[in-house]
Design a protein around this motif. Structure first.
Motif, short mmCIF file in Angstrom:
data_model
loop_
_atom_site.label_atom_id
_atom_site.label_comp_id
_atom_site.label_asym_id
_atom_site.label_seq_id
_atom_site.Cartn_x
_atom_site.Cartn_y
_atom_site.Cartn_z
N PHE A 1 -8.60 -1.70 -4.32
CA PHE A 1 -7.52 -2.62 -4.64
C PHE A 1 -7.92 -3.51 -5.82
CE2 PHE A 1 -7.83 -1.95 -0.03
CZ PHE A 1 -6.67 -1.22 0.17
N VAL B 1 -3.41 4.05 0.76
CA VAL B 1 -4.34 3.67 1.82
C VAL B 1 -3.54 3.36 3.08
CG1 VAL B 1 -6.19 2.09 2.50
CG2 VAL B 1 -5.91 2.75 0.10
N GLU C 1 -2.87 -1.71 -5.13
CA GLU C 1 -3.83 -0.62 -5.16
C GLU C 1 -4.28 -0.30 -6.58
OE1 GLU C 1 -2.70 2.08 -1.30
OE2 GLU C 1 -1.63 2.45 -3.18
N ASN D 1 0.84 -1.21 0.00
CA ASN D 1 0.00 0.00 0.00
C ASN D 1 0.86 1.24 0.00
OD1 ASN D 1 0.73 -0.86 2.69
ND2 ASN D 1 -0.58 0.81 3.45
N SER D 2 0.41 2.24 -0.74
CA SER D 2 1.11 3.53 -0.74
C SER D 2 0.17 4.68 -0.42
CB SER D 2 1.78 3.78 -2.09
OG SER D 2 0.81 3.81 -3.13
N VAL E 1 -1.50 -6.14 -0.77
CA VAL E 1 -2.49 -5.51 -1.65
C VAL E 1 -1.82 -4.89 -2.86
CG1 VAL E 1 -4.05 -5.00 0.29
CG2 VAL E 1 -2.39 -3.28 -0.44
N ASP F 1 -2.16 1.96 6.76
CA ASP F 1 -2.14 0.63 7.36
C ASP F 1 -3.34 0.43 8.29
OD1 ASP F 1 0.20 0.39 6.01
OD2 ASP F 1 1.51 0.22 7.77
N ILE G 1 -6.52 -0.51 6.53
CA ILE G 1 -6.56 -1.91 6.06
C ILE G 1 -6.76 -2.85 7.24
CG2 ILE G 1 -5.18 -3.70 4.95
CD1 ILE G 1 -3.90 -1.51 3.25
#
Length: 772
Positions: free
Chosen positions: A71, A44, A89, A41-42, A87, A46, A49
């Motif tokens: 995603f 969204v 994205e 993830n970049s 994930v 942590d 999630i």
């Protein structure tokens, strides 16, 4: 004693074990939450999630994350004591663009899409939008259109979504055919439909575009047409719509079963409400024994009976028709059953689909609201009213149960359609020469249901300006309030040797009494400016002198009048009537200030009857009378000036009393009383497709205008000689009518059978115009 102590020890031990297990559970859950590892993830966070993962199984966590739409891929696995969530994205949409769209603008297409800028890219949503765009083009007559999508990569994980459109050629309806119809031909049934076949005039119309919703509405129109004609057993067996690639269009086949025609047999009213007498309700029944069975008359009777019973205090009363068909006798015996219905209330009314029309415009067409008793008859009438507004492509009223057994939720689903029009019109009239008009009209102004029209016209001998505004529900009541402003100029001609300019306005308030009868109150004030050109006032009879009565009337005069309009309209189709009556009576009084004082009444009635299939007979009668109030003579321009509008074959102002003291060509000076009648038969022209809009007609007219009551003695003792010319004028003739996509055109040729010596005739008359 020892046994009791032992039991207590064992119970305490069990409690300690349970508490230890519970504490261990909380500890493990907290540890699991802290051991969720998020990768890939970049954008969204942590924590976002982890919120979808904590406390659920790995598979459920994966489904929850995919459902967010953020995603394109989600994997959940355990590695040792850790839960690893990996994930991929979705990219963020920078903008949505179109290529190749010429017929439909991007601004009109964007609101139809689910794919939006600044949202995550979702391939499934884009695929659904591709299908939606193809459906939009199909409904606009581009069945061969193709739509594809592609993405353009941008920095920072952003993309552009581009829809590429190949619009193709117009794919219209090539053929509409019927099977099973014996009473009415294919052509007659196609006339009932709003959908039309493609022809050489297709570039001027859109009704030849296949639209499944329009076809469904057309099938209902056909069904109602048969029911109105007495075919109570009629039904549409099926429809088959095929796209023919060879003909590049649609072929529609409609299978029907007509059944036999019925007449109305015995008619009865069965009131099961003790305080409502049957005989009192029979006066409201519109179906009569021996008439051809007409479902429309049954519907109007249901509304009238329901309204009457509700007025007597029975809000939950229901009226339903019980029809007993007797095929052997060819009759339908009808009993209207009036009974108390279930006590069901309307809990809520949901209005959906109206993107432009405001909710209150729709709600005011209902005779009921939240908290009122549920009544199916009134709801059906509301649906007919909403369809008749012309604001919507479709209207559907349905209901669903509420949480309470005595409540129901009403759903009104509509689809707005364009209601504005801009037209540039041109034409030629044998009375006014070449005429041009520019008009801008809106039938649903700002979604408020108000009608606005502004128009300007220019011609060889006439110019004019008109503005009209109508509020159909004035102050929340079913009262149509409106204002009309106008200014018209007419140049001198051989039938009127004077220039006139009339400027004024009208206030009006219309009240519907029944579905067919209405009353309109009017107040008008206008100023007339009469100018006689030098050529017609130089006392030189050789060049056509104006009447002394006209010369004396030159200048400005003001007229202030009030009036009523009583209108009865039972036409089956306002644009192309085949059956029914349209009648108006207009009494009015002038004298509330101003220069004119008179009482005037005019009447016009037309009766339409289909004699044979697509052959329509029209009988028309008209008349009017005006008389001065007080001691003053009637002003000359307050008289009636008539010609071809009363008897075809005569010029404008070509009949009636004349001043014969002005040379070879006598001046029309008008009359106070006119009577006229006309018989006409319209028929289709052979060898021409019906949807070309050409029809022929033959007619016979007769009428008269007489009794001048204006001044005959003027300043200096000068007098005029009046020739009354009260003979009956008559003519016969033939016409060519064209209901073109650009406007109605009519060509009349009349042969005069009888006339007065001073009358002015005109055999050929052409009127109409076009819009583009």
């Amino acid at each position: 004693m020892s046994m009791t102590v032992e039991r207590r020890r064992k119970a305490a031990k069990r409690t300690s074990v349970a508490l230890a297990a519970l504490m261990a559970t909380f500890t493990v859950s907290e540890a699991v939450a802290q051991q969720v590892v998020v990768r890939g993830n970049s954008r969204v966070a942590d924590e976002t999630i982890r919120a979808y993962v904590t406390g659920v199984s790995a598979e459920e966590a994966r489904r929850n994350l995919v459902a967010t739409g953020f995603f394109s891929d989600v994997r959940v696995s355990r590695q040792g004591g850790q839960l690893v969530v990996t994930v991929v994205e979705n990219q963020i949409i920078n903008r949505v663009a179109f290529e190749g769209n010429r017929r439909l603008q991007s601004e009109a297409l964007l609101p139809e899409l689910q794919t939006r800028a600044r949202q995550p890219y979702n391939p499934a949503t884009v695929a659904a939008d591709v299908a939606r765009l193809q459906e939009i083009y199909r409904r606009t007559g581009r069945g061969l259109a193709t739509v594809t999508s592609r993405i353009v990569d941008l920095p920072d994980g952003r993309i552009d979504v581009v829809f590429t459109v190949d619009e193709g050629t117009k794919t219209g309806i090539r053929e509409i055919s019927f099977t099973g119809n014996e009473v009415f031909s294919d052509g007659r049934l196609r006339d009932v439909m709003t959908s039309t076949e493609s022809n050489i005039l297709s570039f001027l119309k859109t009704t030849d575009v296949y639209d499944p919703d329009r076809l469904a509405a057309d099938l209902e129109l056909i069904r109602r047409y048969y029911l109105r004609k007495g075919y109570a057993d009629f039904r549409v067996v099926g429809t088959n719509v095929q796209f023919d690639p060879q003909r590049e269009g649609y072929v529609i086949e409609i299978a029907v079963e007509e059944g036999q025609q019925y007449r109305v047999g015995a008619v009865a009213v069965d009131s099961r409400i003790p305080d409502v007498a049957t005989e009192e309700l029979r006066r409201r029944v519109l179906t009569r024994e021996g008439q051809v069975y007409d479902a429309t008359a049954v519907e109007r009777t249901l509304v009238d009976l329901t309204t009457e019973v509700a007025r007597r205090g029975y809000a939950f009363a229901q009226v339903r028709p019980a029809g007993e068909r007797d095929p052997a006798a060819g009759v339908v015996n009808i009993t209207y059953i009036v009974e108390e219905g279930p006590r069901v209330y309307i809990e809520r009314i949901n209005i959906r689909g109206n993107t432009r029309t405001r909710d209150y415009v729709i709600r005011r067409e209902l005779d009921l609201g939240e908290g009122d008793p549920y009544n199916k008859v009134l709801i059906d009438r509301a649906e007919r009213r909403l369809n008749a507004l012309g604001f919507f492509e479709r209207v559907r009223i349905s209901n669903e149960p509420s949480q309470s057994p005595d409540r129901v939720v009403l759903n009104i689903d509509v689809e707005d359609k364009p209601t504005g029009s801009f037209s540039v019109a041109g034409g030629y009239s044998t009375t006014d020469g070449f005429i041009g008009e520019v008009s801008l009209a809106e039938a649903n102004f700002l979604g408020r249901g108000q009608a606005v029209r502004i128009a300007g016209s220019w011609g060889e001998r006439t110019q004019g300006f008109d503005f009209s505004f109508t509020e159909p529900y004035f102050l929340g009541y079913r009262v149509a309030a409106g204002v009309d402003l106008f200014s018209r100029f007419s140049e001198a001609s051989d039938t009127g040797r004077y220039d006139t300019r009339t400027t004024g306005g009208t206030l009006r308030f219309g009240v519907p009494i029944t579905e067919q009868f209405s009353v309109t109150a009017r107040y008008s004030i206008y100023q007339q400016d009469i100018d006689v050109p030098v050529a017609f006032r130089d006392n030189n009879a050789a060049n056509g002198e104006a009447s002394l009565a006209i010369k004396e009337a030159a200048g400005e005069t003001l007229t202030s009048l009030v009036g009523l309009t009583f209108t009865y309209n039972s036409l089956d189709n306002p644009r192309n009537p085949r059956e029914g009556i349209f009648a108006e009576i207009r009494p009015e009084i002038a004298g509330l200030g101003g220069d004119s004082e008179f009482f005037r009444v005019t009447a016009d009635a037309r009766y339409y009857q289909e004699l044979f299939e697509d052959v329509v007979g029209i009988a028309r009668v008209q008349g009017g009378h005006i008389s001065a109030l007080g001691s003053e003579d009637l002003r000359i321009l307050d008289h009636f000036f008539l010609g071809s509008s009363l008897v075809r074959g005569f010029k404008s102002s070509g009949i009636g009393p004349r001043d014969i003291s002005t040379g070879d060509v006598a001046n029309a000076i008008g009359g106070t009383t006119y009577l006229g009648g006309s018989l006409e038969v319209q028929f289709p022209l052979p060898l021409l497709p019906r949807d070309f809009g050409f029809r022929g007609a033959v007619f016979a007219d007769a009428g008269t205008l007489y009794d001048y009551e204006g001044r005959t003695v003027f300043s200096g003792g000068q007098t005029i000689r009046v020739q009354e010319n009260d003979e009956i004028r008559s003519s016969i003739g033939a016409s060519l009518l064209w209901a073109s996509p650009l406007g109605p055109l009519r060509f009349d040729y009349a042969y005069v059978l009888s006339k007065a010596d001073a009358d002015q005739t005109q055999s050929f008359r052409f009127s109409g115009g076009t819009s583009f």
